[in-house]
Write a protein that holds these residues in place. Structure first.
Motif, PDB file in Angstrom:
ATOM      1  N   THR A 115      -1.218  -5.019 -10.693  1.00 15.93           N
ATOM      2  CA  THR A 115      -2.237  -5.627 -11.100  1.00 15.93           C
ATOM      3  C   THR A 115      -2.169  -7.239 -11.776  1.00 15.93           C
ATOM      4  N   ASP A 169      -7.326  -3.986  -5.071  1.00 17.46           N
ATOM      5  CA  ASP A 169      -6.392  -3.215  -5.931  1.00 17.46           C
ATOM      6  C   ASP A 169      -6.252  -1.751  -5.724  1.00 17.46           C
ATOM      7  N   GLU A 170      -5.186  -1.271  -5.916  1.00 17.94           N
ATOM      8  CA  GLU A 170      -5.162   0.387  -5.901  1.00 17.94           C
ATOM      9  C   GLU A 170      -5.305   0.901  -4.860  1.00 17.94           C
TER      10      GLU A 170
HETATM   11 MG    MG Z   1      -2.893  -1.604 -11.165  1.00 12.93          MG
END
Ligand code: MG
Ligand code: ADP
Length: 255
Positions: A115, A169-170
């Motif tokens: 991230t 993200d993720e």
């Molecule tokens: Mg992350």
């Protein structure tokens, strides 16, 4: 102060040229001391206003990006994560990959900096006025789902498709049911060969079939994501836990 000076300040106030007012006295002094021409003096004075406009523009682009924090590449300790090629990350911040409409995938376990690096590249893009938006995969899917229920899916997809750089993200922390996977596929398909996307995931590509609960859709997504992409595979320890391990080792060492 003479009246023409006051009149000038009034004019600048009326035109909302705040920086020119702030720097007026020093610029007049500089002009007198260096026998600057009228045009050079005006350039110097207007540059103050332009600089501030640039700063504000960058600030607002970064704000629009909705980043989780403002960590940049300079804040990343490359020595801690030796599997990451620093030159490669620096090359991403030149935004060449955006011109070439390529994707980046950060793959690795929790806490290794996925991230952080995705955000750092996003901030570099926003600073260069590239329209950039950061989203957690789960939020993106929730938004698409809601849009579909409200009969405005096309609009939402177009909205997310237009960012020159979208950061998702993720991927993989939460399972995505097959219906939602189709929505995600639609977005990836719209961006394919048109716009750059940065994805982060803790799940190896082989297991994306489980994440999207439909191997065919997962393959179709991967096919488009990876066709023009650089995969940054990070193998290493979690930065979040480094102090814990360090303490543990210190305690063990002391025994
Ligand atoms: Mg992350
Ligand atoms: P991931 O997304 O891979 O789970 P993050 O990027 O969120 O990991 O990193 C976890 C935390 O540790 C963040 O606060 C991040 O800024 C920090 N961090 C991770 N790796 C590094 C590093 N090599 N140097 C400096 N800070 C790091």
């Amino acid at each position: 102060m003479n009246s023409s000076y006051n009149k000038l300040v009034q004019n600048l106030e009326y035109l909302k040229l705040k920086q020119m007012i702030v720097h007026l006295d020093e610029t007049i002094d500089f002009m007198n001391n260096n026998q600057l021409s009228f045009t050079d003096t005006l350039i110097k004075l207007t540059d103050y206003e332009i600089d501030m406009k640039e700063v504000n523009m960058v600030r607002s682009m970064v704000k629009v990006g909705a980043f989780p924090h403002l960590k940049e590449v300079k804040d990343f300790d490359f020595d801690f994560q030796p599997t990451i090629n620093k030159q490669q990350i620096l090359d991403f911040t030149t935004l060449r990959f955006i011109e070439q409409k390529e994707n980046i995938v950060f793959l690795g376990p929790s806490g290794v900096g996925k991230t952080h690096l995705a955000t750092a590249i996003g901030i570099a893009a926003a600073k260069k006025r590239t329209s950039t938006y950061f989203m957690k995969c789960n939020d993106l899917i929730m938004n698409l789902k809601r849009a579909k229920l409200e009969n405005r899916l096309e609009n939402r997809l177009k909205h997310y498709a237009k960012y020159k750089l979208l950061i998702i993200d993720e991927i993989g922390y939460l399972p995505i049911d097959a219906e939602d996977a189709k929505l995600f596929f639609q977005l990836i398909d719209m961006r394919y060969e048109q716009k750059s996307t940065i994805l982060t995931t803790n799940v190896s590509f082989k297991a994306w079939g489980d994440v999207f609960q439909d191997p065919k859709i997962a393959n179709a997504i991967l096919d488009r994501v990876l066709h023009y992409a650089t995969v940054v595979n990070i193998i290493g320890d979690s930065y979040r836990l480094k102090d814990h391990f360090h303490k543990e080792n210190t305690i063990k060492g002391e025994q």
